[in-house]
Motif scaffolding. Structure first.
Motif, PDB file in Angstrom:
ATOM      1  N   LYS A 442       1.013  -1.298  -0.057  1.00 41.91           N
ATOM      2  CA  LYS A 442       0.046  -0.044   0.053  1.00 41.91           C
ATOM      3  C   LYS A 442       0.793   1.343  -0.169  1.00 41.91           C
ATOM      4  N   ARG A 443       0.473   2.197  -0.752  1.00 42.17           N
ATOM      5  CA  ARG A 443       1.152   3.638  -0.731  1.00 42.17           C
ATOM      6  C   ARG A 443       0.661   4.714   0.643  1.00 42.17           C
ATOM      7  N   PHE A 444       1.635   5.127   0.913  1.00 42.89           N
ATOM      8  CA  PHE A 444       1.363   6.179   1.962  1.00 42.89           C
ATOM      9  C   PHE A 444       2.225   7.468   1.631  1.00 42.89           C
ATOM     10  N   ASP A 445       2.835   7.407   0.718  1.00 43.19           N
ATOM     11  CA  ASP A 445       3.823   8.495   0.579  1.00 43.19           C
ATOM     12  C   ASP A 445       3.053   9.804  -0.117  1.00 43.19           C
ATOM     13  N   PRO A 446       3.683  10.911  -0.022  1.00 41.34           N
ATOM     14  CA  PRO A 446       2.852  12.092  -0.555  1.00 41.34           C
ATOM     15  C   PRO A 446       2.535  12.025  -2.020  1.00 41.34           C
ATOM     16  N   GLY A 447       3.151  11.205  -2.897  1.00 49.07           N
ATOM     17  CA  GLY A 447       2.516  11.140  -4.210  1.00 49.07           C
ATOM     18  C   GLY A 447       1.557  10.203  -4.643  1.00 49.07           C
ATOM     19  N   ALA A 448       0.939   9.573  -3.542  1.00 51.00           N
ATOM     20  CA  ALA A 448      -0.015   8.659  -3.598  1.00 51.00           C
ATOM     21  C   ALA A 448      -1.469   9.443  -3.788  1.00 51.00           C
ATOM     22  N   GLU A 449      -2.287   9.042  -4.800  1.00 51.34           N
ATOM     23  CA  GLU A 449      -3.555   9.707  -5.039  1.00 51.34           C
ATOM     24  C   GLU A 449      -4.598   9.126  -3.880  1.00 51.34           C
ATOM     25  N   GLN A 450      -4.428   8.084  -3.217  1.00 52.01           N
ATOM     26  CA  GLN A 450      -5.246   7.523  -2.452  1.00 52.01           C
ATOM     27  C   GLN A 450      -4.408   6.759  -1.357  1.00 52.01           C
ATOM     28  N   ARG A 451      -4.004   7.353  -0.414  1.00 52.00           N
ATOM     29  CA  ARG A 451      -3.128   6.881   0.569  1.00 52.00           C
ATOM     30  C   ARG A 451      -3.660   5.934   1.341  1.00 52.00           C
ATOM     31  N   GLY A 452      -3.006   4.869   1.508  1.00 55.61           N
ATOM     32  CA  GLY A 452      -3.438   3.604   2.278  1.00 55.61           C
ATOM     33  C   GLY A 452      -4.329   2.756   1.394  1.00 55.61           C
ATOM     34  N   LYS A 453      -4.812   3.139   0.250  1.00 55.41           N
ATOM     35  CA  LYS A 453      -5.646   2.205  -0.819  1.00 55.41           C
ATOM     36  C   LYS A 453      -4.854   1.940  -1.986  1.00 55.41           C
ATOM     37  N   GLU A 454      -4.320   2.866  -2.561  1.00 53.38           N
ATOM     38  CA  GLU A 454      -3.560   2.629  -3.865  1.00 53.38           C
ATOM     39  C   GLU A 454      -2.136   1.554  -3.654  1.00 53.38           C
ATOM     40  N   GLU A 455      -2.108   0.761  -4.429  1.00 57.88           N
ATOM     41  CA  GLU A 455      -0.938  -0.354  -4.353  1.00 57.88           C
ATOM     42  C   GLU A 455       0.055   0.220  -5.226  1.00 57.88           C
ATOM     43  N   MET A 456       1.357  -0.222  -4.885  1.00 57.90           N
ATOM     44  CA  MET A 456       2.682  -0.224  -5.592  1.00 57.90           C
ATOM     45  C   MET A 456       3.370  -1.284  -5.406  1.00 57.90           C
ATOM     46  N   LEU A 457       4.425  -1.805  -6.344  1.00 61.18           N
ATOM     47  CA  LEU A 457       5.291  -2.748  -6.306  1.00 61.18           C
ATOM     48  C   LEU A 457       6.560  -2.366  -5.716  1.00 61.18           C
ATOM     49  N   VAL A 458       7.152  -3.101  -4.788  1.00 58.23           N
ATOM     50  CA  VAL A 458       8.419  -2.846  -4.269  1.00 58.23           C
ATOM     51  C   VAL A 458       9.234  -4.064  -4.471  1.00 58.23           C
ATOM     52  N   THR A 459      10.617  -3.802  -4.916  1.00 56.46           N
ATOM     53  CA  THR A 459      11.562  -4.906  -5.364  1.00 56.46           C
ATOM     54  C   THR A 459      12.679  -4.759  -4.535  1.00 56.46           C
ATOM     55  N   THR A 460      13.326  -5.760  -4.215  1.00 60.23           N
ATOM     56  CA  THR A 460      14.654  -5.771  -3.510  1.00 60.23           C
ATOM     57  C   THR A 460      15.601  -6.765  -4.217  1.00 60.23           C
ATOM     58  N   GLY A 461      17.080  -6.224  -4.217  1.00 61.31           N
ATOM     59  CA  GLY A 461      17.812  -6.925  -5.290  1.00 61.31           C
ATOM     60  C   GLY A 461      19.181  -7.025  -4.401  1.00 61.31           C
ATOM     61  N   ASP A 462      20.013  -7.493  -5.110  1.00 56.23           N
ATOM     62  CA  ASP A 462      21.436  -7.935  -4.753  1.00 56.23           C
ATOM     63  C   ASP A 462      22.334  -6.668  -4.732  1.00 56.23           C
ATOM     64  N   ASP A 463      21.840  -5.444  -5.289  1.00 52.96           N
ATOM     65  CA  ASP A 463      22.560  -4.110  -5.296  1.00 52.96           C
ATOM     66  C   ASP A 463      22.319  -3.393  -3.862  1.00 52.96           C
ATOM     67  N   GLY A 464      21.496  -3.772  -3.275  1.00 54.57           N
ATOM     68  CA  GLY A 464      21.218  -3.174  -1.853  1.00 54.57           C
ATOM     69  C   GLY A 464      20.076  -2.123  -2.135  1.00 54.57           C
ATOM     70  N   VAL A 465      19.367  -2.046  -3.214  1.00 57.91           N
ATOM     71  CA  VAL A 465      18.358  -0.967  -3.393  1.00 57.91           C
ATOM     72  C   VAL A 465      16.989  -1.549  -2.951  1.00 57.91           C
ATOM     73  N   VAL A 466      16.000  -0.912  -2.257  1.00 56.82           N
ATOM     74  CA  VAL A 466      14.707  -1.199  -2.151  1.00 56.82           C
ATOM     75  C   VAL A 466      14.016  -0.164  -3.013  1.00 56.82           C
ATOM     76  N   ARG A 467      13.447  -0.868  -4.191  1.00 54.09           N
ATOM     77  CA  ARG A 467      12.725   0.315  -4.784  1.00 54.09           C
ATOM     78  C   ARG A 467      11.215   0.048  -5.327  1.00 54.09           C
ATOM     79  N   PRO A 468      10.621   1.272  -4.962  1.00 50.53           N
ATOM     80  CA  PRO A 468       9.046   1.046  -5.376  1.00 50.53           C
ATOM     81  C   PRO A 468       8.785   1.683  -6.677  1.00 50.53           C
ATOM     82  N   TRP A 469       7.731   1.037  -7.171  1.00 50.98           N
ATOM     83  CA  TRP A 469       7.334   1.210  -8.451  1.00 50.98           C
ATOM     84  C   TRP A 469       5.672   1.374  -8.326  1.00 50.98           C
ATOM     85  N   GLN A 470       5.367   2.515  -9.448  1.00 55.75           N
ATOM     86  CA  GLN A 470       3.976   2.654  -9.720  1.00 55.75           C
ATOM     87  C   GLN A 470       3.421   1.997 -10.960  1.00 55.75           C
TER      88      GLN A 470
END
Length: 473
Positions: A442-470
């Protein structure tokens, strides 16, 4: 990135600003809290908790393990708690706040699982004039913190070590009600632990670290057990369909290319009721369907493997069982009485379930599929793995299923194709690095159109980056 899909869909997957700071080391997984805007990421010997409100570090769990933390899970609230701050009553016009405990469990390469706790509001359980603490601060605070005051630190306590596995703990999961914890290991076993403390998440000045006992050691796999997952119990028919066993259902995935389904029988023993065979490589993980099916049937199970495929498995439900449900003798009745009938006790362990592979998702990945996430909100599926590709799929529930022959031709793997289609793919999502995990969040960041309802993807990799995707369709 490419958007696909016939004449009906136009899908885009675009990167959002990554969580900060970068971890600069391999990260294994990122797990969102079920209700609060928190994300726990396992890496090295620690876990970093990020705020979903700020996409920044909130706190860290360190010092509990001697080797890398491979898996993490949020503990479901006990005693009916919501995981947020609450008020216990009135006292002379001043409201007394009951502090709640937030719990995490970690699985490590040091062969142990660790229980951690974070008690909101600091120490003492004192009366306070205004509502604060975990619920308000996490959901609406500028810093996404759990604390409620300048003088409070944001530290987790390492409460308990669960020992017993001979090799590294690869996966772990709590049952929906939080009564059981399943851990799996390179030692080819699955352990089931039971919370026997009877405690609650509410903390009123005492220390309740919980008490866990081993109730089963399941050793039927012939290889490393990579992952475990409990069937959700909130769905219609998820608890009542099978009358031979208790309501809790556990699935495990292994290096031996199989998945096993486990249930507790009437004698209180955990037994394997089905072996799912069909993958040609290590089954890296699995996920239960989190959304109720239109036909009201038992939740399906999705598995993913080193053979590059993602498969869907469906419980074969007998007409006799459906009749029992229809006449009211199954649902809500004693789960053991109707199923066992006159079957002698010595024969009960021979009872088995039949599961069929009813779909193979279109082949996208050229290497191991390490992670799949099945949205309980939309039913969309996202996958990723060793090739660094993110793939997004949708199921057309209205279309008739195509048979095994079509599946063989298009997927390059045996089994039915089903009604799944690829919506979009993102190559090199983490540059040249492998992606170890993907999850809907669930998205709670300021860019979310519906905080707490809108979904995003989050990926975690060998590079140590945790990246969200719209994701937009």
């Amino acid at each position: 990135m490419r958007g696909i899909v016939g004449s009906t869909y136009l899908t885009s997957i675009t990167p959002l600003p990554p969580f900060t700071p970068d971890l600069y080391q391999r990260a294994w997984c990122s797990v969102p809290h079920p209700t609060l805007p928190l994300l726990a990421t396992a890496h090295a010997k620690s876990v970093t908790v990020f705020s979903l409100a700020t996409l920044a570090k909130h706190s860290a769990l360190t010092g509990g393990h001697a080797r890398s933390v491979r898996a993490v899970a949020w503990q479901p609230p006990r005693g009916g708690g919501s995981g947020g701050g609450g008020w216990a009553g009135q006292d002379g016009g001043r409201r007394k706040r009951r502090r709640r405990r937030l719990g995490l469990v970690t699985g490590s390469f040091d062969a142990t699982a660790g229980m951690w706790s974070f008690v909101e509001g600091g120490g003492g359980g004192e009366d306070e004039e205004e509502e604060g603490g975990l619920e308000r601060e996490v959901r609406f605070g500028d810093d996404g913190g759990l604390g409620d005051g300048e003088g409070e630190d944001k530290e987790w306590e390492f409460d308990l070590v669960l020992e017993g596995h001979e090799n590294e703990v690869k996966g772990l999961a709590f049952s929906p009600g939080g009564q059981y914890l399943a851990t799996c290991s390179r030692d080819k076993s699955v352990w089931i632990w039971e919370d026997v403390s009877g405690g609650e998440d509410v903390v009123d000045g005492g220390d309740d670290e919980g008490e866990w006992e081993t109730v089963a050691v399941l050793s039927e796999h012939d290889g490393d057990v990579k992952a475990v997952a409990w069937c959700p119990s909130h769905l219609p028919n998820a608890r009542a369909r099978r009358h031979h066993y208790s309501a809790d259902v556990l699935a495990s995935a292994s290096y031996d290319n199989t998945v096993r389904i486990w249930r507790e029988d009437a004698d209180g023993e955990w037994v394997c009721v089905a072996v799912l065979e069909g993958h040609d490589g290590t089954v890296w993980g699995l996920q239960w369907e989190g959304r109720a099916r239109p036909d009201g049937r038992f939740p399906r199970l999705m598995t993913f493997s080193a053979d590059g495929t993602v498969k869907v498995w469906t419980l074969r439900e007998e007409e006799e069982e459906e009749d029992n449900d229809a006449d009211g003798s199954g649902r809500g009745a004693n789960p053991f009485q109707s199923g066992f009938g006159g079957i002698p006790n010595t024969m009960r362990r021979s009872l088995r379930e039949e599961w069929d592979c009813t779909a193979v998702l279109p082949k996208v990945h050229s290497r191991d599929v390490y992670s799949v996430s099945w949205s309980a909100e939309t039913g969309l599926v996202a996958s990723t793995g060793g090739d660094g590709v993110i793939a997004l799929y949708a199921e057309d529930e209205s279309a008739p299923s195509r048979g095994a022959e079509a599946g063989d031709a298009e997927n390059g793997t045996p089994g039915p194709k089903g009604n799944w289609r690829v919506l979009a793919t993102v190559p090199n999502a983490h540059g040249p690095y492998e992606i170890n995990h993907i999850t809907w969040c669930k998205r709670f960041d300021p860019g979310a159109e519906q905080r707490g309802k809108e979904e995003m993807l989050v990926t975690t990799g060998d590079d140590g980056v945790v990246r969200p995707w719209q994701v937009r369709i």
